[in-house]
Design a protein around this motif. Structure first.
Motif, PDB file in Angstrom:
ATOM      1  N   ARG A   1       7.313  12.509  -9.912  1.00 51.78           N
ATOM      2  CA  ARG A   1       8.739  12.190  -9.800  1.00 51.78           C
ATOM      3  C   ARG A   1       9.521  13.305  -9.104  1.00 51.78           C
ATOM      4  O   ARG A   1      10.482  13.037  -8.386  1.00 51.78           O
ATOM      5  CB  ARG A   1       9.304  11.943 -11.203  1.00 51.78           C
TER       6      ARG A   1
ATOM      7  N   ARG B   1       9.346  12.937  -5.200  1.00 51.21           N
ATOM      8  CA  ARG B   1       9.966  11.758  -4.588  1.00 51.21           C
ATOM      9  C   ARG B   1      11.449  11.978  -4.321  1.00 51.21           C
ATOM     10  O   ARG B   1      12.157  12.527  -5.161  1.00 51.21           O
ATOM     11  CB  ARG B   1       9.827  10.544  -5.505  1.00 51.21           C
TER      12      ARG B   1
ATOM     13  N   ARG C   1       0.844  -1.201   0.000  1.00 53.02           N
ATOM     14  CA  ARG C   1       0.000   0.000   0.000  1.00 53.02           C
ATOM     15  C   ARG C   1       0.879   1.252   0.000  1.00 53.02           C
ATOM     16  O   ARG C   1       0.635   2.209  -0.745  1.00 53.02           O
ATOM     17  CB  ARG C   1      -0.914  -0.007   1.214  1.00 53.02           C
ATOM     18  N   THR C   2       1.934   1.241   0.804  1.00 47.89           N
ATOM     19  CA  THR C   2       2.846   2.380   0.866  1.00 47.89           C
ATOM     20  C   THR C   2       3.568   2.568  -0.464  1.00 47.89           C
ATOM     21  O   THR C   2       3.714   3.699  -0.949  1.00 47.89           O
ATOM     22  CB  THR C   2       3.867   2.185   1.996  1.00 47.89           C
ATOM     23  N   LYS C   3       4.025   1.475  -1.086  1.00 43.30           N
ATOM     24  CA  LYS C   3       4.704   1.568  -2.379  1.00 43.30           C
ATOM     25  C   LYS C   3       3.774   2.128  -3.446  1.00 43.30           C
ATOM     26  O   LYS C   3       4.188   2.936  -4.279  1.00 43.30           O
ATOM     27  CB  LYS C   3       5.214   0.194  -2.814  1.00 43.30           C
ATOM     28  N   ASN C   4       2.514   1.698  -3.427  1.00 42.22           N
ATOM     29  CA  ASN C   4       1.554   2.204  -4.415  1.00 42.22           C
ATOM     30  C   ASN C   4       1.291   3.693  -4.239  1.00 42.22           C
ATOM     31  O   ASN C   4       1.212   4.443  -5.213  1.00 42.22           O
ATOM     32  CB  ASN C   4       0.240   1.426  -4.340  1.00 42.22           C
ATOM     33  N   LEU C   5       1.143   4.142  -2.990  1.00 38.28           N
ATOM     34  CA  LEU C   5       0.952   5.569  -2.737  1.00 38.28           C
ATOM     35  C   LEU C   5       2.183   6.362  -3.163  1.00 38.28           C
ATOM     36  O   LEU C   5       2.074   7.448  -3.727  1.00 38.28           O
ATOM     37  CB  LEU C   5       0.654   5.801  -1.246  1.00 38.28           C
ATOM     38  N   TYR C   6       3.350   5.817  -2.897  1.00 39.35           N
ATOM     39  CA  TYR C   6       4.602   6.472  -3.256  1.00 39.35           C
ATOM     40  C   TYR C   6       4.734   6.588  -4.774  1.00 39.35           C
ATOM     41  O   TYR C   6       5.187   7.603  -5.286  1.00 39.35           O
ATOM     42  CB  TYR C   6       5.761   5.657  -2.679  1.00 39.35           C
ATOM     43  N   ALA C   7       4.315   5.545  -5.488  1.00 38.16           N
ATOM     44  CA  ALA C   7       4.414   5.547  -6.952  1.00 38.16           C
ATOM     45  C   ALA C   7       3.486   6.582  -7.580  1.00 38.16           C
ATOM     46  O   ALA C   7       3.748   7.056  -8.695  1.00 38.16           O
ATOM     47  CB  ALA C   7       4.099   4.159  -7.493  1.00 38.16           C
ATOM     48  N   LYS C   8       2.417   6.948  -6.891  1.00 33.68           N
ATOM     49  CA  LYS C   8       1.466   7.933  -7.429  1.00 33.68           C
ATOM     50  C   LYS C   8       1.999   9.359  -7.331  1.00 33.68           C
ATOM     51  O   LYS C   8       1.495  10.250  -8.004  1.00 33.68           O
ATOM     52  CB  LYS C   8       0.135   7.839  -6.689  1.00 33.68           C
ATOM     53  N   LEU C   9       3.005   9.588  -6.495  1.00 36.22           N
ATOM     54  CA  LEU C   9       3.567  10.931  -6.355  1.00 36.22           C
ATOM     55  C   LEU C   9       4.329  11.318  -7.609  1.00 36.22           C
ATOM     56  O   LEU C   9       4.960  10.471  -8.250  1.00 36.22           O
ATOM     57  CB  LEU C   9       4.532  10.981  -5.161  1.00 36.22           C
TER      58      LEU C   9
ATOM     59  N   GLN D   1      16.328   7.533  -4.756  1.00 36.52           N
ATOM     60  CA  GLN D   1      16.505   6.250  -4.083  1.00 36.52           C
ATOM     61  C   GLN D   1      17.931   5.770  -4.267  1.00 36.52           C
ATOM     62  O   GLN D   1      18.209   4.823  -4.984  1.00 36.52           O
ATOM     63  CB  GLN D   1      15.511   5.227  -4.612  1.00 36.52           C
TER      64      GLN D   1
END
Length: 78
Positions: A23, A26, A13-21, A29
């Motif tokens: 670029r 973010r 869930r956290t990865k999916n929310l992060y991917a929606k931000l 990494q």
């Protein structure tokens, strides 16, 4: 009391929310070396984390499942 959570579900869930931000928002990494800790401090921190995890597993707060781990706010009895 809160219900138990599945750690893999929470991470996904956290990865999916992060991917929606976008670029631009973010953080990069990249691997960042922690030069503020001496090798002895890093080893002591790693041991403390290991023993804390073992203690939580023994007390029932973290339970190993076939697909990973399950965390709960109240310990499960064995």
């Amino acid at each position: 009391m809160r219900d138990s959570i599945d750690l893999n579900t929470a991470l996904n869930r956290t990865k999916n929310l992060y991917a929606k931000l976008p670029r631009m928002i973010r953080p990069p990494q990249k691997y960042r070396a922690i030069s503020s800790r001496t090798p002895e401090e890093a080893r002591a921190l790693a041991r403390a984390v290991y023993y804390s995890l073992k203690k939580a597993e023994e007390s029932g707060y973290i339970v190993k499942t076939p697909g990973g781990y399950k965390m709960s706010w109240k310990p499960e009895t064995k």
